[in-house]
Design an enzyme around this catalytic site. Structure first.
Site, mmCIF file in Angstrom:
data_model
loop_
_atom_site.group_PDB
_atom_site.id
_atom_site.type_symbol
_atom_site.label_atom_id
_atom_site.label_comp_id
_atom_site.label_asym_id
_atom_site.label_seq_id
_atom_site.Cartn_x
_atom_site.Cartn_y
_atom_site.Cartn_z
ATOM 1 N N LYS A 9 -6.044 -54.973 69.055
ATOM 2 C CA LYS A 9 -6.961 -53.942 68.573
ATOM 3 C C LYS A 9 -7.813 -54.483 67.417
ATOM 4 C CE LYS A 9 -3.727 -50.262 69.933
ATOM 5 N NZ LYS A 9 -2.983 -49.065 69.490
ATOM 6 N N TYR A 49 -7.606 -44.339 77.125
ATOM 7 C CA TYR A 49 -6.642 -43.447 76.459
ATOM 8 C C TYR A 49 -6.692 -42.022 77.015
ATOM 9 C CZ TYR A 49 -5.159 -46.880 72.949
ATOM 10 O OH TYR A 49 -4.599 -47.967 72.303
ATOM 11 N N ASN A 112 -1.866 -50.110 64.519
ATOM 12 C CA ASN A 112 -0.654 -50.778 65.010
ATOM 13 C C ASN A 112 -0.936 -52.009 65.868
ATOM 14 O OD1 ASN A 112 -1.442 -49.531 67.337
ATOM 15 N ND2 ASN A 112 0.400 -48.278 67.577
ATOM 16 N N HIS A 115 -2.129 -53.110 71.913
ATOM 17 C CA HIS A 115 -1.777 -52.210 73.015
ATOM 18 C C HIS A 115 -1.084 -53.015 74.099
ATOM 19 C CE1 HIS A 115 -2.119 -49.370 76.338
ATOM 20 N NE2 HIS A 115 -2.485 -50.415 77.053
ATOM 21 N N GLU A 126 -4.867 -50.232 84.266
ATOM 22 C CA GLU A 126 -5.564 -50.759 83.083
ATOM 23 C C GLU A 126 -6.236 -52.103 83.367
ATOM 24 O OE1 GLU A 126 -2.873 -48.356 79.773
ATOM 25 O OE2 GLU A 126 -2.566 -50.514 79.982
HETATM 26 P P1 GDP Z 1 1.838 -47.029 72.464
HETATM 27 O O1 GDP Z 1 1.989 -46.994 73.949
HETATM 28 O O2 GDP Z 1 3.046 -47.574 71.754
HETATM 29 O O3 GDP Z 1 0.574 -47.743 72.013
HETATM 30 O O4 GDP Z 1 1.723 -45.524 71.936
HETATM 31 P P2 GDP Z 1 1.101 -44.197 72.608
HETATM 32 O O5 GDP Z 1 0.721 -44.436 74.037
HETATM 33 O O6 GDP Z 1 2.033 -43.078 72.307
HETATM 34 O O7 GDP Z 1 -0.206 -43.964 71.746
HETATM 35 C C1 GDP Z 1 -1.358 -44.729 71.963
HETATM 36 C C2 GDP Z 1 -1.943 -45.129 70.641
HETATM 37 O O8 GDP Z 1 -2.408 -43.964 69.966
HETATM 38 C C3 GDP Z 1 -0.957 -45.768 69.665
HETATM 39 O O9 GDP Z 1 -0.776 -47.164 69.870
HETATM 40 C C4 GDP Z 1 -1.629 -45.483 68.331
HETATM 41 O O10 GDP Z 1 -2.706 -46.417 68.118
HETATM 42 C C5 GDP Z 1 -2.225 -44.103 68.579
HETATM 43 N N1 GDP Z 1 -1.328 -43.046 68.120
HETATM 44 C C6 GDP Z 1 -0.238 -42.549 68.745
HETATM 45 N N2 GDP Z 1 0.350 -41.567 68.017
HETATM 46 C C7 GDP Z 1 -0.416 -41.456 66.905
HETATM 47 C C8 GDP Z 1 -0.351 -40.610 65.752
HETATM 48 O O11 GDP Z 1 0.535 -39.764 65.619
HETATM 49 N N3 GDP Z 1 -1.325 -40.779 64.797
HETATM 50 C C9 GDP Z 1 -2.309 -41.722 64.937
HETATM 51 N N4 GDP Z 1 -3.231 -41.838 63.961
HETATM 52 N N5 GDP Z 1 -2.412 -42.520 66.002
HETATM 53 C C10 GDP Z 1 -1.478 -42.400 66.971
HETATM 54 MG MG MG Z 2 0.956 -45.941 75.419
#
Ligand code: GDP
Ligand code: MG
Length: 150
Positions: A9, A49, A112, A115, A126
């Protein structure tokens, strides 16, 4: 052969972690089959997303992902989808184990670093979304005989 989609990212790129992150997957023994530095359009970010469209963090997430260059990549190898997710670590870097990318380099869920596809079917979707077939290179590393039993 199993493949996964990953993206470093914009925070990972800005913090100079591209080489470190690529190094980890290379050293593990996975094969790089697609790689590009790109500025992501809002349209692509929203499609990528899509499952999070209704979440409160969605607008901020799309803004962040489109805010600077990102490194899109496809890696290949047996079990690469689940293994890469382990190497990436938990979504919140503060909960991610030391030794994982998020655990070693991050402190905030909204920054973070990387991805990774969460399942084989997601990876297929994807990869098709981010790469054309001409951008993916099928090859066999010379070291393969030293990585897996034939
Ligand atoms: P991943 O699969 O571990 O990347 O997590 P998810 O699919 O749940 O979420 C996708 C992305 O959305 C995450 O990597 C974060 O960048 C963002 N994200 C998820 N939950 C949160 C949150 O509670 N707050 C914020 N600011 N970003 C979030
Ligand atoms: Mg995810």
């Amino acid at each position: 052969m199993e493949r996964t989609f990953m993206a470093i990212k914009p925070d990972g790129v800005q913090r100079g972690l591209v080489g470190e992150i690529l190094r980890r997957f290379e050293a593990k023994g996975f094969t790089l089959v697609g790689l590009k530095l790109m500025h992501v359009s809002k349209e692509l970010a929203e499609k990528h997303y899509d499952v999070h469209r209704e979440r409160p963090f969605f607008p901020g997430l799309v803004e962040f992902i489109t805010s600077g260059p990102l490194v899109a990549m496809v890696w290949e190898g047996d079990g690469v989808v689940a293994s890469a997710r382990k190497m990436i670590g938990a979504t919140n870097p503060l909960s991610a184990e030391p030794g994982t990318i998020r655990g070693d380099f991050g402190i905030s869920i909204g920054r973070n670093l990387i991805h990774g596809s969460d399942a084989i079917e997601t990876a297929q979707r994807e990869i098709a979304l981010w790469f054309s077939s001409e951008e993916l290179v099928s090859w066999q590393p010379a070291a393969v005989a030293w990585l897996v039993e034939s």
